[in-house]
Design a protein around this motif. Structure first.
Motif, mmCIF file in Angstrom:
data_model
loop_
_atom_site.group_PDB
_atom_site.id
_atom_site.type_symbol
_atom_site.label_atom_id
_atom_site.label_comp_id
_atom_site.label_asym_id
_atom_site.label_seq_id
_atom_site.Cartn_x
_atom_site.Cartn_y
_atom_site.Cartn_z
ATOM 1 N N THR A 26 2.904 -5.439 12.090
ATOM 2 C CA THR A 26 2.383 -5.880 10.801
ATOM 3 C C THR A 26 1.000 -6.489 10.985
ATOM 4 O O THR A 26 0.696 -7.059 12.043
ATOM 5 C CB THR A 26 3.344 -6.895 10.137
ATOM 6 O OG1 THR A 26 2.783 -7.319 8.889
ATOM 7 C CG2 THR A 26 3.599 -8.105 11.009
ATOM 8 N N LEU A 28 -3.175 -6.880 8.733
ATOM 9 C CA LEU A 28 -4.052 -6.486 7.631
ATOM 10 C C LEU A 28 -4.499 -5.026 7.750
ATOM 11 O O LEU A 28 -4.412 -4.431 8.830
ATOM 12 C CB LEU A 28 -5.291 -7.391 7.628
ATOM 13 C CG LEU A 28 -5.048 -8.878 7.377
ATOM 14 C CD1 LEU A 28 -6.338 -9.660 7.558
ATOM 15 C CD2 LEU A 28 -4.461 -9.099 5.986
ATOM 16 N N ILE A 100 1.589 -2.540 6.942
ATOM 17 C CA ILE A 100 1.119 -3.872 6.552
ATOM 18 C C ILE A 100 2.285 -4.804 6.271
ATOM 19 O O ILE A 100 2.344 -5.903 6.813
ATOM 20 C CB ILE A 100 0.190 -3.795 5.324
ATOM 21 C CG1 ILE A 100 -1.089 -3.021 5.671
ATOM 22 C CG2 ILE A 100 -0.153 -5.198 4.825
ATOM 23 C CD1 ILE A 100 -1.934 -2.643 4.465
ATOM 24 N N PRO A 102 3.273 -6.921 3.716
ATOM 25 C CA PRO A 102 2.623 -8.227 3.555
ATOM 26 C C PRO A 102 3.543 -9.407 3.298
ATOM 27 O O PRO A 102 3.125 -10.548 3.467
ATOM 28 C CB PRO A 102 1.710 -8.005 2.351
ATOM 29 C CG PRO A 102 2.365 -6.910 1.566
ATOM 30 C CD PRO A 102 2.996 -6.026 2.590
ATOM 31 N N TYR A 103 4.799 -9.145 2.912
ATOM 32 C CA TYR A 103 5.669 -10.251 2.509
ATOM 33 C C TYR A 103 6.751 -10.533 3.548
ATOM 34 O O TYR A 103 7.450 -9.630 4.004
ATOM 35 C CB TYR A 103 6.298 -9.957 1.147
ATOM 36 C CG TYR A 103 5.265 -9.756 0.074
ATOM 37 C CD1 TYR A 103 4.448 -10.812 -0.319
ATOM 38 C CD2 TYR A 103 5.068 -8.523 -0.517
ATOM 39 C CE1 TYR A 103 3.468 -10.639 -1.291
ATOM 40 C CE2 TYR A 103 4.093 -8.337 -1.487
ATOM 41 C CZ TYR A 103 3.295 -9.402 -1.871
ATOM 42 O OH TYR A 103 2.326 -9.221 -2.825
ATOM 43 N N HIS A 125 2.820 -9.067 15.414
ATOM 44 C CA HIS A 125 1.737 -9.370 14.474
ATOM 45 C C HIS A 125 0.418 -8.969 15.122
ATOM 46 O O HIS A 125 0.006 -9.558 16.123
ATOM 47 C CB HIS A 125 1.724 -10.868 14.136
ATOM 48 C CG HIS A 125 0.653 -11.242 13.178
ATOM 49 N ND1 HIS A 125 0.139 -12.505 13.105
ATOM 50 C CD2 HIS A 125 -0.014 -10.520 12.236
ATOM 51 C CE1 HIS A 125 -0.791 -12.556 12.170
ATOM 52 N NE2 HIS A 125 -0.900 -11.358 11.632
ATOM 53 N N THR A 154 -4.771 -6.209 0.299
ATOM 54 C CA THR A 154 -4.021 -7.190 1.078
ATOM 55 C C THR A 154 -4.949 -7.994 1.977
ATOM 56 O O THR A 154 -5.763 -7.444 2.711
ATOM 57 C CB THR A 154 -2.958 -6.487 1.943
ATOM 58 O OG1 THR A 154 -2.100 -5.735 1.082
ATOM 59 C CG2 THR A 154 -2.140 -7.494 2.725
ATOM 60 N N GLY A 155 -4.815 -9.305 1.880
ATOM 61 C CA GLY A 155 -5.605 -10.213 2.707
ATOM 62 C C GLY A 155 -6.931 -10.602 2.092
ATOM 63 O O GLY A 155 -7.627 -11.481 2.603
ATOM 64 N N TYR A 160 -1.203 -11.893 1.963
ATOM 65 C CA TYR A 160 -0.609 -11.431 3.219
ATOM 66 C C TYR A 160 0.032 -12.649 3.869
ATOM 67 O O TYR A 160 -0.661 -13.620 4.186
ATOM 68 C CB TYR A 160 -1.626 -10.806 4.173
ATOM 69 C CG TYR A 160 -0.976 -10.427 5.497
ATOM 70 C CD1 TYR A 160 -0.117 -9.328 5.573
ATOM 71 C CD2 TYR A 160 -1.170 -11.191 6.639
ATOM 72 C CE1 TYR A 160 0.512 -9.004 6.755
ATOM 73 C CE2 TYR A 160 -0.540 -10.868 7.822
ATOM 74 C CZ TYR A 160 0.301 -9.771 7.883
ATOM 75 O OH TYR A 160 0.947 -9.444 9.057
ATOM 76 N N GLU A 161 1.341 -12.592 4.040
ATOM 77 C CA GLU A 161 2.079 -13.683 4.652
ATOM 78 C C GLU A 161 2.259 -13.369 6.134
ATOM 79 O O GLU A 161 3.148 -12.606 6.519
ATOM 80 C CB GLU A 161 3.434 -13.853 3.957
ATOM 81 C CG GLU A 161 3.291 -14.192 2.476
ATOM 82 C CD GLU A 161 4.609 -14.127 1.710
ATOM 83 O OE1 GLU A 161 5.665 -13.788 2.306
ATOM 84 O OE2 GLU A 161 4.581 -14.421 0.496
#
Length: 194
Positions: A26, A28, A100, A102-103, A125, A154-155, A160-161
């Motif tokens: 995962t 960006l 990605i 993101p969550y 990551h 995203t980001g 983005y978490e």
């Protein structure tokens, strides 16, 4: 006479006892996820492992066509990919997933599915700063967002978490692709998955 089984208890009908696993990368857009997944796949295949890269763009085209980029659609997309990855991994394949995602709750749902099924899972990551990603801009997304042609990147203007405690954090902007792939391969070996 019963079929021999692998370590997950799955019938081994192909004469192999290799453990599969999912490696979820995962990060960006333009962080280097796909590049790293392809490098690792090449290395694993050279060692005789079965490895497949489930590229996020290809999945969107062939498995998740019609989904948008709302939080709910992204969650559905990630869960679909997680299902396919776990299916491959439970059959002795190293499923490398550069997406990605993101969550955190979506990624956790995928991890939980693997845990429930007894299938190996690593979250990686690819922690490349947005400033570096925007310079790389492999698909031109950052330029389009800056020009106002797209939104929800995203980001940048969509969340983005980042994982709090991934199995491995790789800073692709500080080391080569081969160094990153070697670090990931070492973790797979350490966990008994390569």
């Amino acid at each position: 006479m019963t079929e021999p089984t692998d370590a997950t208890g799955t019938a081994d009908t192909k004469g192999t006892t290799e453990l599969g696993a999912t490696v979820w990368l995962t990060g960006l857009p333009s962080a280097g996820k796909t590049t790293l997944a392809n490098a690792l796949a090449d290395r694993l295949r050279a060692e005789g492992h079965r490895a497949e890269v489930l590229d996020g763009d290809e999945i969107r085209e062939f498995l998740s066509a019609g989904l948008g980029f709302s939080r709910e659609d992204r969650h559905i997309n990630v869960r679909r990919i997680g299902f396919v990855a776990e299916l491959l991994a439970s059959n002795g394949v190293k499923a490398l997933v550069p997406v990605i995602a993101p969550y955190a709750d979506s990624r956790e749902a995928v991890r939980e599915r693997h845990r429930t099924e007894g299938t190996g899972y690593l979250e990686v990551h690819v922690a490349t700063p947005v400033e570096v990603c925007s310079v790389r801009d492999v698909k031109g997304l950052y330029a389009k967002q800056a020009a106002g042609e797209i939104s929800g990147l995203t980001g940048v203007d969509d969340p983005y978490e980042a994982p709090d405690s991934p199995d491995l954090r790789i800073e692709s902007h500080t080391q080569s692709v081969q160094e990153s792939a070697a670090a990931l391969h070492a973790l797979l070996t350490e966990r008994g998955l390569a």
